[in-house]
Write a protein that holds these residues in place. Structure first.
Motif, PDB file in Angstrom:
ATOM      1  N   MET A   1       0.835  -1.193   0.000  1.00  0.00           N
ATOM      2  CA  MET A   1       0.000   0.000   0.000  1.00  0.00           C
ATOM      3  C   MET A   1       0.875   1.250   0.000  1.00  0.00           C
ATOM      4  N   LYS A   2       1.597   1.411  -1.039  1.00  0.00           N
ATOM      5  CA  LYS A   2       2.526   2.528  -1.147  1.00  0.00           C
ATOM      6  C   LYS A   2       1.792   3.834  -1.364  1.00  0.00           C
ATOM      7  N   ASN A   3       2.254   4.873  -0.706  1.00  0.00           N
ATOM      8  CA  ASN A   3       1.671   6.201  -0.853  1.00  0.00           C
ATOM      9  C   ASN A   3       2.194   6.816  -2.141  1.00  0.00           C
ATOM     10  N   GLU A   4       1.327   6.882  -3.168  1.00  0.00           N
ATOM     11  CA  GLU A   4       1.781   7.381  -4.459  1.00  0.00           C
ATOM     12  C   GLU A   4       1.850   8.893  -4.506  1.00  0.00           C
ATOM     13  N   ASP A   5       0.996   9.551  -3.734  1.00  0.00           N
ATOM     14  CA  ASP A   5       0.985  11.008  -3.750  1.00  0.00           C
ATOM     15  C   ASP A   5       0.358  11.496  -2.465  1.00  0.00           C
ATOM     16  N   SER A   6       1.149  11.960  -1.545  1.00  0.00           N
ATOM     17  CA  SER A   6       0.648  12.348  -0.238  1.00  0.00           C
ATOM     18  C   SER A   6       0.265  13.812  -0.173  1.00  0.00           C
ATOM     19  N   SER A   7       0.395  14.551  -1.257  1.00  0.00           N
ATOM     20  CA  SER A   7       0.071  15.974  -1.242  1.00  0.00           C
ATOM     21  C   SER A   7      -1.245  16.219  -1.943  1.00  0.00           C
ATOM     22  N   ASN A   8      -2.128  16.893  -1.236  1.00  0.00           N
ATOM     23  CA  ASN A   8      -3.419  17.237  -1.837  1.00  0.00           C
ATOM     24  C   ASN A   8      -4.043  18.367  -1.046  1.00  0.00           C
ATOM     25  N   GLU A   9      -4.049  19.552  -1.613  1.00  0.00           N
ATOM     26  CA  GLU A   9      -4.571  20.713  -0.907  1.00  0.00           C
ATOM     27  C   GLU A   9      -6.066  20.624  -0.688  1.00  0.00           C
ATOM     28  N   ASP A  10      -6.762  19.799  -1.479  1.00  0.00           N
ATOM     29  CA  ASP A  10      -8.214  19.720  -1.378  1.00  0.00           C
ATOM     30  C   ASP A  10      -8.684  18.592  -0.475  1.00  0.00           C
ATOM     31  N   ARG A  15     -13.732  16.543  -4.270  1.00  0.00           N
ATOM     32  CA  ARG A  15     -13.323  15.389  -5.065  1.00  0.00           C
ATOM     33  C   ARG A  15     -12.029  14.793  -4.540  1.00  0.00           C
ATOM     34  N   LEU A  16     -12.035  13.461  -4.302  1.00  0.00           N
ATOM     35  CA  LEU A  16     -10.837  12.770  -3.845  1.00  0.00           C
ATOM     36  C   LEU A  16      -9.895  12.555  -5.017  1.00  0.00           C
ATOM     37  N   ARG A  17      -8.635  12.875  -4.814  1.00  0.00           N
ATOM     38  CA  ARG A  17      -7.629  12.758  -5.879  1.00  0.00           C
ATOM     39  C   ARG A  17      -6.725  11.560  -5.677  1.00  0.00           C
ATOM     40  N   ASN A  18      -6.533  11.137  -4.436  1.00  0.00           N
ATOM     41  CA  ASN A  18      -5.596  10.054  -4.134  1.00  0.00           C
ATOM     42  C   ASN A  18      -6.297   8.799  -3.636  1.00  0.00           C
ATOM     43  N   PRO A 176     -30.463   2.901   5.912  1.00  0.00           N
ATOM     44  CA  PRO A 176     -29.126   2.858   6.519  1.00  0.00           C
ATOM     45  C   PRO A 176     -28.776   4.137   7.272  1.00  0.00           C
ATOM     46  N   ASP A 177     -27.894   3.985   8.271  1.00  0.00           N
ATOM     47  CA  ASP A 177     -27.407   5.140   9.024  1.00  0.00           C
ATOM     48  C   ASP A 177     -26.321   5.905   8.280  1.00  0.00           C
ATOM     49  N   VAL A 178     -25.708   5.248   7.281  1.00  0.00           N
ATOM     50  CA  VAL A 178     -24.600   5.851   6.542  1.00  0.00           C
ATOM     51  C   VAL A 178     -24.864   5.733   5.047  1.00  0.00           C
ATOM     52  N   LEU A 179     -24.582   6.807   4.313  1.00  0.00           N
ATOM     53  CA  LEU A 179     -24.691   6.808   2.854  1.00  0.00           C
ATOM     54  C   LEU A 179     -23.371   7.272   2.256  1.00  0.00           C
ATOM     55  N   PHE A 180     -23.138   6.945   0.993  1.00  0.00           N
ATOM     56  CA  PHE A 180     -21.960   7.452   0.294  1.00  0.00           C
ATOM     57  C   PHE A 180     -22.106   8.954   0.072  1.00  0.00           C
ATOM     58  N   ASP A 181     -21.020   9.681   0.243  1.00  0.00           N
ATOM     59  CA  ASP A 181     -20.981  11.108  -0.071  1.00  0.00           C
ATOM     60  C   ASP A 181     -20.309  11.256  -1.436  1.00  0.00           C
ATOM     61  N   LEU A 182     -21.123  11.389  -2.483  1.00  0.00           N
ATOM     62  CA  LEU A 182     -20.579  11.393  -3.840  1.00  0.00           C
ATOM     63  C   LEU A 182     -19.809  12.659  -4.166  1.00  0.00           C
ATOM     64  N   THR A 183     -19.877  13.662  -3.294  1.00  0.00           N
ATOM     65  CA  THR A 183     -19.029  14.841  -3.500  1.00  0.00           C
ATOM     66  C   THR A 183     -17.578  14.537  -3.162  1.00  0.00           C
ATOM     67  N   GLN A 184     -17.352  13.421  -2.456  1.00  0.00           N
ATOM     68  CA  GLN A 184     -15.996  13.002  -2.110  1.00  0.00           C
ATOM     69  C   GLN A 184     -15.794  11.573  -2.599  1.00  0.00           C
ATOM     70  N   MET A 185     -15.527  11.452  -3.899  1.00  0.00           N
ATOM     71  CA  MET A 185     -15.343  10.144  -4.509  1.00  0.00           C
ATOM     72  C   MET A 185     -14.237  10.221  -5.550  1.00  0.00           C
ATOM     73  N   HIS A 186     -13.404   9.205  -5.592  1.00  0.00           N
ATOM     74  CA  HIS A 186     -12.322   9.174  -6.565  1.00  0.00           C
ATOM     75  C   HIS A 186     -12.879   8.915  -7.967  1.00  0.00           C
TER      76      HIS A 186
END
Length: 402
Positions: A1-10, A15-18, A176-186
């Motif tokens: 599980m190598k960290n390919e890119d640990s920098s992300n200002e957002d 939107r998830l980038r990594n 369900p008590d939890v739903l996907f937040d599609l604003t934060q999806m790769h």
């Protein structure tokens, strides 16, 4: 599980980038103690190497989700990963703070291995504990104490390596008590039409790729970045926000079927299916259009579940008239009464009262703009809606000023 890119200002902001997954949001009435169940299905296309990821579920600090491709190596996460292990198994590995605590074999690791698995995550903020059980055996496969809930912490879900396996992860339960937040999806993740299943590849035509989930296919507009649900808000209290619309256009630019602007509330998975919101048959919508009885007038029409419920005339125009105006609309939500009320503030007019609104399914504010008139929309909120912004997602071009 190598960290390919640990920098992300957002990180934690959109939107998830990594991180190759999606964040979750808690819709339970009790956010101090809740649980959620997920169904995991995979079919191996090849034997997978040890530590290669198939899926992840767990919790993470919201501001650090996107620091890496996988959350298992982060310091502020409590997760369970499906991985290759011991050269012959697929295992569940519990991890926190970059350390592996326990591994549990769940299937063989060879071509065409198929498995269906149910996991339930129990979250208790009062005791700073997260427990993950494999069902129906109720075997504990992840047990985390001293979980740090002092920082905003949210569920997370990941699916990986589509060349090695077909993987789907489903939120289980009708309520369900939890739903996907599609604003934060790769962008590499696929999501089903009902938004309860994510996959690492497109399983069928009903799955939409994350790379396009942030754009409507047909509707010219944008949603807000907050949803209103009877599970999320105190139902006895009304909520409101104000939409201010500036218009500047010649009447001749407006066709018979054009709208100048639309706004209202609607369920997300229906919003992008049509060019006009009222064709979706859910939610509450008002629009500024030409009146049907008099082609020389401009009206606000209100639609409830596909039905026209009220028409309010605003301007009577000659053939060459130009309209320059500022319209302030107040949107009030009464969750206990299942009601939405939209009013014009200056001059004061009740545009519509929408009854029998189903708040059990999250409703998002939505804003549509015609491509012809010059229109801009400004959003104002009260302190109860402190993170509400029209600059959320689901924008489609071309569009007028925002």
């Amino acid at each position: 599980m190598k960290n390919e890119d640990s920098s992300n200002e957002d990180a934690g902001k959109g939107r998830l980038r990594n991180f190759k997954g999606v964040a979750g949001r808690v819709v339970s009435g009790n956010i101090e103690e809740y649980s959620f169940s997920v169904g995991i299905n995979y079919e191996l296309l090849d034997k997978i190497d040890d530590d290669k990821l198939l899926f992840q579920i767990g919790l993470s600090h919201s501001d650090s989700i996107d620091e890496s491709v996988a959350i298992g190596i982060q310091k502020t996460e409590w997760s369970l990963s499906g991985i290759g292990c011991e050269h012959k198994y697929v295992c569940l590995a519990s991890e926190t703070a970059g350390q592996r605590l326990k591994t549990t074999p769940i299937s063989e690791n060879k071509h065409k291995t198929i498995l269906s698995l149910k996991l339930t995550v129990y979250v208790d903020k009062r005791w700073s504990r997260v427990v993950i059980k494999m069902m129906p055996s109720i075997q504990i496969v992840g047990d985390f104490n001293n979980v740090d809930f002092t920082t905003a912490t949210v569920p997370v879900f990941g699916v990986y390596n589509p060349t090695l396996a077909n993987v789907t992860l489903t939120i289980l339960g009708d309520d369900p008590d939890v739903l996907f937040d599609l604003t934060q999806m790769h962008a590499s993740i696929y999501v089903s039409d009902d938004q309860k299943v994510i996959a690492n590849s497109r399983r069928s035509s009903s799955f939409t790729g994350g790379i396009s989930i942030d754009r409507f296919q047909k509707y010219v507009g944008v949603t807000g970045d907050i949803s209103f649900s009877s599970k999320k808000y105190v139902p006895d209290l009304p909520y409101f926000y104000e939409v201010v619309v500036y218009i500047d256009f010649h009447k001749g630019l407006l066709g018979r079927d054009d709208f100048i602007f639309q706004t209202g509330l609607i369920t997300l998975h229906h919003a992008g299916k049509h060019k006009r919101l009222q064709l979706n048959y859910d939610g509450a919508v008002v629009e500024l259009v030409r009146c049907s009885l008099s082609f020389s007038d401009i009206c606000i029409k209100a639609w409830n579940k596909g039905n026209l419920i009220q028409t309010t005339e605003l301007y009577e125009l000659s053939l060459y008239d130009k309209v320059r105006a500022k319209l302030s609309l107040t949107i009030e939500l009464f969750l206990k009464e299942s009601k939405i009320r939209i009013s014009l503030r200056h001059p004061r007019k009740r545009l519509a009262t929408f009854n029998n609104i189903d708040f059990s399914q999250p409703l998002l504010p939505v804003f549509g703009l015609s491509t012809n008139p010059k229109v801009s929309i400004e959003l104002k909120t009260n302190t109860d809606i402190d993170r509400f912004s029209i600059f959320g997602y689901h924008l489609k071009e071309p569009i007028c000023e925002m």
